[in-house]
Design an enzyme around this catalytic site. Structure first.
Site, mmCIF file in Angstrom:
data_model
loop_
_atom_site.group_PDB
_atom_site.id
_atom_site.type_symbol
_atom_site.label_atom_id
_atom_site.label_comp_id
_atom_site.label_asym_id
_atom_site.label_seq_id
_atom_site.Cartn_x
_atom_site.Cartn_y
_atom_site.Cartn_z
ATOM 1 N N GLU A 1 45.721 74.435 14.890
ATOM 2 C CA GLU A 1 45.703 73.065 15.414
ATOM 3 C C GLU A 1 44.528 72.793 16.351
ATOM 4 O OE1 GLU A 1 49.639 71.428 16.022
ATOM 5 O OE2 GLU A 1 48.843 69.994 17.455
ATOM 6 N N HIS B 1 55.072 61.582 16.239
ATOM 7 C CA HIS B 1 55.670 62.517 17.193
ATOM 8 C C HIS B 1 55.424 62.153 18.659
ATOM 9 C CE1 HIS B 1 56.440 64.828 13.613
ATOM 10 N NE2 HIS B 1 57.028 65.786 14.292
ATOM 11 N N GLU C 1 60.758 63.555 8.091
ATOM 12 C CA GLU C 1 59.535 64.368 7.988
ATOM 13 C C GLU C 1 58.918 64.252 6.585
ATOM 14 O OE1 GLU C 1 58.011 66.056 10.408
ATOM 15 O OE2 GLU C 1 59.506 66.472 11.956
ATOM 16 N N HIS D 1 65.786 64.941 15.828
ATOM 17 C CA HIS D 1 64.317 64.991 15.824
ATOM 18 C C HIS D 1 63.712 64.143 14.692
ATOM 19 C CE1 HIS D 1 60.264 66.438 16.330
ATOM 20 N NE2 HIS D 1 60.236 66.787 15.056
ATOM 21 N N ASN E 1 51.558 65.521 13.314
ATOM 22 C CA ASN E 1 52.305 64.944 14.436
ATOM 23 C C ASN E 1 52.407 63.423 14.350
ATOM 24 O OD1 ASN E 1 52.697 67.484 15.602
ATOM 25 N ND2 ASN E 1 50.688 67.415 16.576
ATOM 26 N N ARG F 1 54.935 94.917 18.341
ATOM 27 C CA ARG F 1 53.642 94.206 18.255
ATOM 28 C C ARG F 1 53.446 93.470 16.933
ATOM 29 N NH1 ARG F 1 51.418 98.837 21.062
ATOM 30 N NH2 ARG F 1 51.320 98.309 23.251
ATOM 31 N N HIS G 1 58.645 62.174 20.821
ATOM 32 C CA HIS G 1 58.927 63.062 21.958
ATOM 33 C C HIS G 1 59.368 62.275 23.185
ATOM 34 C CE1 HIS G 1 56.497 66.420 19.892
ATOM 35 N NE2 HIS G 1 57.783 66.564 19.685
ATOM 36 N N LYS H 1 54.157 78.386 13.096
ATOM 37 C CA LYS H 1 54.466 78.115 14.503
ATOM 38 C C LYS H 1 55.836 78.709 14.799
ATOM 39 C CE LYS H 1 51.864 73.920 15.530
ATOM 40 N NZ LYS H 1 51.954 72.471 15.855
ATOM 41 N N LYS I 1 51.585 70.147 3.672
ATOM 42 C CA LYS I 1 51.512 70.943 4.900
ATOM 43 C C LYS I 1 50.626 72.175 4.676
ATOM 44 C CE LYS I 1 53.639 72.820 8.882
ATOM 45 N NZ LYS I 1 54.711 72.834 9.837
ATOM 46 N N ARG J 1 45.331 69.665 11.908
ATOM 47 C CA ARG J 1 46.771 69.966 11.894
ATOM 48 C C ARG J 1 47.553 68.952 12.738
ATOM 49 N NH1 ARG J 1 49.933 75.779 11.755
ATOM 50 N NH2 ARG J 1 52.016 74.869 11.934
HETATM 51 N N1 GLY Z 1 55.396 70.744 12.884
HETATM 52 C C1 GLY Z 1 54.004 70.550 13.064
HETATM 53 C C2 GLY Z 1 53.188 71.735 12.735
HETATM 54 O O1 GLY Z 1 53.683 72.682 12.156
HETATM 55 O O2 GLY Z 1 52.025 71.754 13.039
#
Ligand code: GLY
Length: 370
Positions: free
Chosen positions: A238, A249, A186, A267, A246, A122, A253, A144, A228, A242
């Site tokens: 997000e 992106h 990035e 990417h 993107n 957990r 994508h 993430k 970031k 946040r």
């Molecule tokens: N890579 C985008 C984020 O971490 O929100």
């Protein structure tokens, strides 16, 4: 040269340490987190070959014992079978609730190991030791974690913040130039989305960053991580801001899907082309000057990066098909495409209010030069 960026998230706060030769100091840096001097490391076979001995020595210098599992390198590892193997290995190594798991690798390993840590007993703590530029400036920070599903990328996962991130800028020296420049896509994104001065600095110093000048690398990684960290601190899950991360992106994508997530387009290469297209779209919508997209493209071109759709080898589908691929993106809300547009370099914002015709026209023009 060593820098620290603090990610302020209340009781989930942590530091990102950035600088050369941090693997050698990893034991001293991780030791304060440990209840017993033992650590389980998840990595991939390529990274293990290059950096696992250095990590073992760094941990041993603080009396920490290490066991490791090296999974195959590559995106295919971000899947249920490898995830299952990783979790079962951690259990077989008797990793306990108060122990710490280490992710040593690029974005694939960081995402998979972070997700394994999120669900193991957990939730156990984990430390990110990102070994690619993309992982250092993006995926290792912000919590993430996850794996891919047959239905799409990153569709299974959890927010699980690391307890520490060690971004050793020396290890970037083992990256191929193509992978490094993909990660640089990035880095450029951060300047474009929120810091015009940083973009200007990159225009002047990007070649030093690319050539391996260490102070320039540390500065580029530190500024990216700081941006970031600030955004994640404002919007961890997000709900709003946040999404600025993107930038580029939505186009990226669609292009990744169109090229089958193959090495036709990495990417960060897609992010760089996507940023150029997002600025083109912003300019056509009268949001920013016509010079801005030209300036974005000029910098990418000067860095030897993919800049236009013509730089992607092989055929691409038409504009309509690309917009349809965008509509399958997981960031679509209520069927509305979400774009990150800009009022100028360093002034990005999130909007769902973009006419399909405007996107089509940008793509049609971009495709005519292919
Ligand atoms: N890579 C985008 C984020 O971490 O929100």
């Amino acid at each position: 040269m060593h820098q620290t960026v603090h990610v302020e998230l209340g009781e989930r706060s942590y530091d990102v340490e950035i600088g050369p030769n941090l693997l050698a100091q990893s034991g001293a840096m991780i030791a304060p987190l440990l209840h017993r001097p033992k650590i389980a490391v998840l990595t991939d076979e390529n990274v293990a070959e290059l950096h696992l001995d250095a990590l073992r020595d760094g941990l041993a210098s603080a009396g920490i014992e290490m066991t490791s599992l090296a999974l195959p390198a590559g995106e295919a590892t971000k899947s249920w079978p490898h995830f299952e193997r990783a979790v079962e290995w951690l259990l077989s190594e008797k990793v306990e609730r108060r122990d710490v798991v280490v992710a040593l690798g690029g974005g694939v390993i960081g995402d998979l190991a972070g997700f394994a840590a999120a669900v193991l007993r957990r939730g156990v703590r984990f430390v990110q030791i990102p070994t690619s530029l993309l992982a250092q400036v993006d995926s290792s920070v912000g919590g993430k974690t996850g794996i891919n599903a047959p239905q799409g990328k990153n569709l299974i996962g959890a927010f699980h913040q690391p307890s520490l991130v060690l971004a050793d800028t020396s290890v970037l020296g083992t990256m191929t130039q193509r992978d490094f420049l993909s990660g640089y896509g990035e880095v450029v994104k951060y300047g474009l989305l929120g810091d015009a001065e940083f973009f200007e600095w990159l225009e002047a110093n990007g070649p030093d960053v690319s050539d391996g000048e260490m102070a320039a690398r540390v500065r580029a990684v530190t500024r990216s991580v700081q941006m970031k960290a600030d955004i994640v601190a404002r919007d961890e899950t997000e709900q709003g801001d946040r999404a600025l991360l993107n930038l580029g992106h939505t186009f990226c994508h669609a292009l990744e899907a169109a090229t089958g997530y193959s090495d036709r387009l990495l990417h960060g290469e897609g992010v760089a082309i996507g940023c150029a297209l997002a600025f083109e779209l912003s300019s056509r919508l009268g949001l920013c000057s016509q010079e801005d997209p030209s300036r974005v493209r000029a910098h990418l071109r000067a860095m030897g990066m993919k800049t236009d759709l013509a730089d992607i080898p092989g055929d691409l589908p038409g504009a309509e098909a690309l917009v349809d691929l965008m509509a399958q993106d997981k960031k679509v809300i209520d069927g509305q495409l979400r774009f990150i547009l800009a009022r100028g370099i360093g002034q990005a914002f999130v909007t769902s209010d973009v006419p399909r015709e405007a996107v089509l026209s940008v793509l049609e023009d971009a495709l005519t030069t292919v």
